[in-house]
Design an enzyme around this catalytic site. Structure first.
Site, PDB file in Angstrom:
ATOM      1  N   HIS A  12      53.578  71.185  32.268  1.00  0.00           N
ATOM      2  CA  HIS A  12      53.681  72.623  32.025  1.00  0.00           C
ATOM      3  C   HIS A  12      55.046  73.125  32.483  1.00  0.00           C
ATOM      4  O   HIS A  12      55.436  72.925  33.634  1.00  0.00           O
ATOM      5  CB  HIS A  12      52.587  73.372  32.783  1.00  0.00           C
ATOM      6  CG  HIS A  12      51.239  73.273  32.137  1.00  0.00           C
ATOM      7  ND1 HIS A  12      50.193  74.111  32.434  1.00  0.00           N
ATOM      8  CD2 HIS A  12      50.768  72.415  31.185  1.00  0.00           C
ATOM      9  CE1 HIS A  12      49.138  73.789  31.709  1.00  0.00           C
ATOM     10  NE2 HIS A  12      49.467  72.753  30.949  1.00  0.00           N
TER      11      HIS A  12
ATOM     12  N   TYR B 105      47.394  83.759  35.029  1.00  0.00           N
ATOM     13  CA  TYR B 105      46.930  84.433  36.243  1.00  0.00           C
ATOM     14  C   TYR B 105      46.793  85.914  35.913  1.00  0.00           C
ATOM     15  O   TYR B 105      47.774  86.561  35.521  1.00  0.00           O
ATOM     16  CB  TYR B 105      47.930  84.253  37.379  1.00  0.00           C
ATOM     17  CG  TYR B 105      48.033  82.848  37.917  1.00  0.00           C
ATOM     18  CD1 TYR B 105      47.382  82.481  39.087  1.00  0.00           C
ATOM     19  CD2 TYR B 105      48.816  81.885  37.265  1.00  0.00           C
ATOM     20  CE1 TYR B 105      47.483  81.194  39.602  1.00  0.00           C
ATOM     21  CE2 TYR B 105      48.918  80.589  37.769  1.00  0.00           C
ATOM     22  CZ  TYR B 105      48.246  80.262  38.938  1.00  0.00           C
ATOM     23  OH  TYR B 105      48.350  78.987  39.432  1.00  0.00           O
TER      24      TYR B 105
ATOM     25  N   PRO C 184      43.776  79.105  46.940  1.00  0.00           N
ATOM     26  CA  PRO C 184      44.170  78.322  45.769  1.00  0.00           C
ATOM     27  C   PRO C 184      45.089  79.052  44.797  1.00  0.00           C
ATOM     28  O   PRO C 184      45.570  78.445  43.842  1.00  0.00           O
ATOM     29  CB  PRO C 184      42.822  78.000  45.100  1.00  0.00           C
ATOM     30  CG  PRO C 184      41.907  79.103  45.536  1.00  0.00           C
ATOM     31  CD  PRO C 184      42.336  79.459  46.921  1.00  0.00           C
TER      32      PRO C 184
ATOM     33  N   LYS D 204      48.763  75.223  45.872  1.00  0.00           N
ATOM     34  CA  LYS D 204      49.524  74.506  46.886  1.00  0.00           C
ATOM     35  C   LYS D 204      48.709  73.530  47.731  1.00  0.00           C
ATOM     36  O   LYS D 204      49.294  72.708  48.445  1.00  0.00           O
ATOM     37  CB  LYS D 204      50.206  75.503  47.838  1.00  0.00           C
ATOM     38  CG  LYS D 204      51.275  76.326  47.192  1.00  0.00           C
ATOM     39  CD  LYS D 204      52.436  75.461  46.757  1.00  0.00           C
ATOM     40  CE  LYS D 204      53.260  76.131  45.685  1.00  0.00           C
ATOM     41  NZ  LYS D 204      53.769  75.224  44.692  1.00  0.00           N
TER      42      LYS D 204
ATOM     43  N   TYR E  26      56.637  77.919  42.959  1.00  0.00           N
ATOM     44  CA  TYR E  26      55.529  77.361  42.187  1.00  0.00           C
ATOM     45  C   TYR E  26      55.748  75.873  41.893  1.00  0.00           C
ATOM     46  O   TYR E  26      54.815  75.070  41.997  1.00  0.00           O
ATOM     47  CB  TYR E  26      55.338  78.142  40.891  1.00  0.00           C
ATOM     48  CG  TYR E  26      54.014  77.910  40.224  1.00  0.00           C
ATOM     49  CD1 TYR E  26      52.890  78.629  40.605  1.00  0.00           C
ATOM     50  CD2 TYR E  26      53.854  76.967  39.205  1.00  0.00           C
ATOM     51  CE1 TYR E  26      51.667  78.424  40.006  1.00  0.00           C
ATOM     52  CE2 TYR E  26      52.630  76.751  38.594  1.00  0.00           C
ATOM     53  CZ  TYR E  26      51.519  77.484  39.008  1.00  0.00           C
ATOM     54  OH  TYR E  26      50.304  77.273  38.419  1.00  0.00           O
TER      55      TYR E  26
END
Length: 390
Positions: A72, A201, A293, A297, A385
Site C-alpha cells: 500500500h 480511516y 491500534p 503500530k 505511518y
C-alpha cells in the site's frame, strides 16, 4: 536443561527473536502457555512497516509475504463528507507499508522455527522466573504434571500485557504509564472484497470506523463502540448497517456484506513500562508496551524491540560486548514513546469523545482540515505511518 536464552511467549515477537538468534547460532528455547493451534489461530492486525518486512526477510520468513502481501502506497482520512489521501510514497521518498495478517506472520515464523529444529515448548504451565537479578537466572515450568527447570544466561519476556514476565519484576523497580480509553473497536472479519484498495480511516459523528483488509477477498472492518457493548448484541446485519453509515458515500456504495468469520471487541489502551531491562531479564513487545491500534503500530513496535535486542545479544555472544544489551532499554523506549505519541494522536483525532463536547469535535475537524491542506502536516503523518527508522 540449559540454554543461552529462555524466551517466554511464542507470539510474533518471541518467534521473530528466536528465529533471528537461531540464524546467528544462539541457542534459545521458547516457552508458551497456550497450545500451538491456539497461537496459530489468533486474529490480529497486519499493516507491516518496512522495518518489520526487512526483519522477516532476515529471519528467512519473507517468501510468502513477498508473494501474498499487499503493498500500500497510501491511505485515506475521511471526515465531514471529505476524503484526503495520504500519499505515503510521494511524501516519504517511495516508502510504503504491506498488508499481511499477523496470523500469517505467526504461521511463517512457526514453520521456520520447526524447520530449524529449535525447541518451543507449548502448554507450559506455572512458568516462574528466578534469580534474574543475579548471574544465573532460571525458569521453572510444569508440563504434563512434571516440573522442569531451565538454566540460562538471559530471559526475555515476550508474553504480552498479561504475561508472567513483567509481573515477576518487583513493583518498586518498574514504573508504569497508562491511558485507558472509554471505548473499544468492534471488529468483523469476512470473506468479502474490501471497499477500497487502501485503508480508510473515518472520523464520523457516530464514531470512528476503519475499512481494512487481509487480502483482495478478505476484509477486516471496525467500528468504535462503548465498552459496555457485547459482541452478541451485534448481529452481522447490525454491524454492516452501522459501518455503512460511517463510511464515505462512494465506499459505502461498494460495500459487499457476508457472514462473519470472527467478531470481537478490543478495548483501547496506551501503556508503557520503564525500564525494559531488569538484570538479566528483558521485556519486549506487548509485555513492555501497548498502543491503540489506530496507528497500526503494535506489531511493528514489537519488531523494533526485537531489532535492538537481537543485535545486542548477537554482539554479546559474537564480540563479548555488553554495549548493545546495556543500551537496549533506552534505544527501544525512545522509539516506543514516539510510536505511542502517534497512536495516541491518531486515536484522539478520529474517535468520538463525548466528554469533550462540541469544542473537541471542532478541534478534531480543524486538525484533519489542516492535514488535508498542508503538505508538511501530511508528511508528518506519512513518515510516522510508514515507520520511523530503527
Amino acid at each position: 536443561m540449559r540454554y543461552q536464552l529462555c524466551i517466554i511467549g511464542a507470539g510474533p515477537s518471541g518467534l521473530l527473536l528466536g528465529q533471528l538468534l537461531a540464524r546467528a547460532g544462539i541457542d534459545a528455547v521458547i516457552l508458551e502457555a497456550k497450545s500451538a493451534d491456539y497461537v496459530r489461530s489468533r486474529i490480529r492486525a497486519g499493516v507491516l512497516e518496512t522495518g518489520l518486512v526487512d526483519l522477516l526477510h532476515r529471519a528467512g520468513c519473507g517468501a510468502r509475504l513477498e508473494a501474498e502481501g499487499l503493498v500500500h502506497h497510501g491511505f485515506t482520512l475521511a471526515f465531514e463528507g471529505r476524503s484526503h489521501r495520504v500519499d505515503l510514497a510521494a511524501l516519504t521518498g517511495g516508502k510504503s507499508v504491506v498488508v499481511y495478517g499477523q496470523t500469517e506472520v505467526t504461521r511463517d515464523l512457526m514453520d521456520a522455527r520447526v524447520a530449524t529444529g529449535a525447541p518451543t515448548i507449548y502448554e507450559a504451565e506455572d512458568v516462574t522466573l528466578h534469580d534474574f537479578d543475579g548471574e544465573r537466572p532460571r525458569v521453572t515450568y510444569r508440563k504434563d504434571g512434571t516440573t522442569h527447570e531451565i538454566a540460562c544466561d538471559f530471559i526475555v519476556g515476550c508474553d504480552g500485557f498479561h504475561g508472567v514476565a513483567r509481573r515477576s519484576i518487583p513493583e518498586q523497580s518498574i514504573k508504569l504509564f497508562e491511558r485507558v480509553y472509554g471505548f473499544g473497536w468492534l471488529g468483523l472479519l469476512a470473506d468479502v472484497p474490501p471497499v477500497s484498495d487502501e485503508l480508510i480511516y473515518c472520523r464520523h459523528a457516530r464514531g470512528f470506523a476503519l475499512a481494512s483488509m487481509r487480502s483482495q477477498t478478505r476484509s477486516r472492518y471496525y467500528i468504535q463502540v462503548p465498552l459496555s457493548d457485547r459482541v452478541e448484541d451485534w448481529s452481522d446485519a447490525h454491524f454492516y448497517e452501522e459501518f455503512r453509515r460511517r463510511l464515505p458515500q462512494d465506499a459505502a456504495a461498494r460495500l459487499v456484506t457476508g457472514p462473519s468469520i470472527e467478531k470481537s471487541i478490543a478495548p483501547l489502551r496506551s501503556f508503557v513500562a520503564e525500564p525494559l531491562r531488569f538484570g538479566r531479564l528483558f521485556l519486549a513487545g506487548d509485555a513492555g508496551h501497548i498502543v491503540p491500534p489506530t496507528g497500526a503500530k503494535g506489531l511493528n513496535l514489537a519488531a523494533s524491540d526485537v531489532h535492538y535486542l537481537s543485535a545486542g545479544l548477537i554482539e554479546y555472544y559474537g564480540e563479548k560486548s555488553c554495549a548493545g544489551l546495556d543500551a537496549y532499554s533506552a534505544r527501544a523506549l525512545s522509539r516506543i514513546w514516539k510510536a505511542e505519541r502517534f497512536s495516541w494522536w491518531m486515536t484522539s483525532m478520529l474517535h468520538l469523545f463525548p466528554e469533550t463536547g462540541d469544542f473537541g469535535a471542532r478541534m478534531q475537524h480543524a486538525e484533519l482540515d489542516y492535514i488535508a491542506g498542508s503538505p508538511a502536516a501530511s508528511t508528518t503523518v506519512a513518515e510516522n505511518y510508514v515507520g520511523l527508522p530503527f
